[in-house]
Scaffold this motif. Structure first.
Motif: not given
Length: 627
Positions: A471-482, A511-516, A562-570
């Motif tokens: 749930x927090x991951x989804x909120x974080x995505x919206x926060x980044x968009x804004x 960073x928090x999106x990656x950590x979550x 989501x693979x490791x390449x995408x994680x490293x990109x983020x």
């Protein structure tokens, strides 16, 4: 007829010439307006600063001065400069080749400083505001400066000083240190009376009288009458109790002091001065404006000896050790923020903040009170043994010049809110801080320590918190968009402090999106593998932060896409933004926090740990105090 014709021709030519001139002028104007280049020029001299402010870093010498050398304010700052943050491209960061911005350097000619003779002159009541932060290394230095302030006031008036001591248990050592400094203050005042012409004539009078009070939930008097007797004053300080309620009604106490002693001082033709000693911000900060009104009515300057506020956060965490069982507890104490409302995220990527990062400034309510009353806020940034939490013992002193452009806006809260709401940029940052506030949304608090030890007990609890992470991951995505949506407005923001708030919040959300996501991988891996504990004494599982990222397996990639390449990109995107914060705001709390986030790592893994069972079995026998 010919004359009329001639006049008409002349008029026509005149009109024609003026039309041509006007057209040319319009073209010149349009050419200037159509120049698309914009330069953001900033200065430390803003419209918000109505009067000259004074700042002074004090000497730590605590020996009694043998001669009178009075500097009644502080050194006037001549620092000025430009920010290296002009317009930002409207292209999104991930599509931009570089985060570098052109640098602007402003060279300012030397400014003549007033001499000590001018600074030592009393400028009169309400001519200047007080000091927002005089940085000191200890109470000795603060007492020396306070002595200078009292000498300045005593040149014109006899003075009645009311000392207000915080009754919290954490202040007992501080009270003892102040007690030992009283003799020094009175010795220096005696020397001043002997050397200063204006004070010589008053040498026979009791020019300075002292009253000792203390406050917690209520207020207590420890000197029966105002006195100049040093042993009596020291004995009164020794008698200050510890308030067990944990409440600290500072501003109500200040109003009570004004009501009781203001009229007494007036009738005795004395000037009322308040000195406050506290390591917390006070629990009745909502009454600060009423307290300011009261001290202004009695023209009573307030001098506060306090600690640095926690960076963008209301609380500090103090360690308390139970004397019977030796168990440690972390207790929240109010010590912030440095602004009218928080300007930083209250979330650390898993739960509410547990850190103790320094803000470089004092608590908003106390600083505003000292400043508006014409007093001084003495800031003691020294290391505190019982302060705990991440960054509790990092360097707690920032360079003055680095912080000059980041000073908090010390307006009344209502005026501050109005200023913030005028800006879409600031208002959106504030909205994101609110949405990501675990104090308002408890489901943002994800468990980090003390997971059950057995698989059957571990599973339901871990799944619950993995669900919260999703749930927090989804909120974080919206926060980044804004945040990315308002990024073009950053260039138009004239406050370096709000730019820094944006830069750090954006980096943290990335960073928090990656950590979550890493937390969810760690839970999933633990549930599937459930490794054996490494220590036979272990009885709990903690999820710990690591620098090594957990790589999703084939099944996890299939389920999450989501693979490791995408994680490293983020991850690289987050690291770039933290590096941007460090470059744009060096030597500030924002850069300190960014560096800490970078060094803290972005991965998670579960580790077996031991938790003393007495925390549960003996808990009813332990009374944790309110500090």
């Amino acid at each position: 007829m010919s004359k009329i014709s001639s006049d008409s021709t002349a008029l026509t030519m005149s009109v024609g010439v003026h039309v041509v001139i006007l057209v040319l002028m319009a073209l010149i104007k349009f050419t200037l307006l159509d120049d698309g280049s914009e330069v953001a020029v900033e200065t430390v001299f803003t419209d918000e600063r109505e009067q000259q402010e004074f700042t002074q870093e004090l000497d730590i010498n605590t020996e009694v001065s043998e001669n009178l050398s009075v500097i009644s304010g502080a050194t006037i700052s001549t620092a000025s400069g430009g920010s290296s943050a002009p317009a930002v491209s409207q292209t999104k960061i991930e599509q931009s080749e570089s985060l570098n911005e052109p640098e602007i350097q402003v060279n300012v000619a030397s400014v003549t400083m007033p001499g000590a003779n001018m600074l030592g002159t009393d400028l009169g009541e309400s001519e200047i505001k007080g000091e927002a932060g005089a940085v000191v290394e200890g109470y000795g230095a603060a007492m020396s400066r306070l002595t200078q302030e009292l000498i300045r006031l005593m040149r014109n008036d006899k003075v009645h000083v009311v000392w207000l001591f915080d009754e919290s248990g954490s202040m007992k050592d501080d009270q003892k240190e102040i007690r030992d400094q009283f003799a020094k203050v009175y010795e220096e005042l005696k020397i001043a009376q002997e050397q200063d012409e204006k004070l010589k004539s008053k040498a026979s009078d009791e020019t300075l009288l002292t009253t000792i009070l203390s406050y917690g939930a209520g207020i207590h008097t420890h000197t029966a009458n105002p006195t100049g007797n040093i042993p009596e004053i020291q004995k009164a300080i020794d008698n200050i109790p510890v308030d067990q309620t944990g409440e600290e009604n500072l501003f109500q106490s200040i109003m009570a002091v004004c009501d009781k002693y203001g009229q007494l001082a007036f009738r005795a033709q004395r000037k009322l001065v308040l000195v406050v000693l506290s390591d917390e911000g006070g629990d009745d900060g909502g009454a600060v404006e009423e307290a300011i009104s009261r001290v202004k009515r009695f023209k009573a300057p307030v001098y506060i000896m306090g600690r640095e506020a926690i960076f963008g956060y209301p609380f500090a965490r103090m360690r308390w050790t139970d004397p019977k069982f030796g168990l440690n507890f972390w207790i929240d104490v109010k010590r912030g923020p440095e602004t009218a409302f928080v300007e930083a995220l209250q979330y650390d990527g898993l739960h509410r903040r547990w850190d103790s990062f320094s803000s470089g400034f004092g608590c908003y309510e106390q600083v505003r009170l000292a400043r508006e009353s014409g007093g001084v806020y003495f800031m003691l940034p020294g290391d505190e043994e019982n302060l705990v939490g991440r960054a509790a013992h990092l360097e707690r002193k920032f360079e003055f010049l680095a912080m000059k452009e980041y000073q908090p806006l010390l307006l009344a809260r209502r005026d501050y809110e109005q200023e913030r709401s005028k800006s879409k940029f600031r208002a959106e940052i504030w909205n994101i801080i609110n949405v990501l506030n675990p104090y308002q949304d408890d489901k943002l608090n994800i468990k980090e320590i003390w997971y059950p030890f057995t698989p059957d007990e571990f599973r339901p609890e871990a799944l619950e918190h993995a669900s919260r992470a999703l749930r927090a991951f989804g909120i974080m995505n919206e926060a980044i968009r804004r945040l990315e949506e308002i990024q073009p407005l950053r260039a138009r923001e004239d406050s370096q402090r709000w730019r820094a708030a944006y830069d750090l919040a954006y980096a943290q959300c990335l960073a928090f999106r990656v950590r979550l996501f890493q937390f969810m991988l760690a839970v999933d891996t633990q549930l599937k593998d459930f490794p054996k504990p490494k220590s036979p004494q272990s009885n709990k599982w903690n999820v710990v932060r690591t620098k090594k990222m957990k790589e999703p397996d084939a099944d996890q990639i299939k389920r999450t896409k989501v693979d490791m390449d995408e994680l490293n990109k983020q991850l690289e995107k987050a690291k770039e933004q933290f590096a941007f914060v460090n470059k744009q705001h060096p030597g500030t709390p924002w850069a300190q926090r960014a560096n800490w986030e970078l060094n803290n790592g972005f991965g998670f893994e579960f580790r077996d740990v031991f938790r003393d069972p007495r925390y549960d079995s003996m808990r009813d026998q332990i009374k944790v105090p309110n500090l």
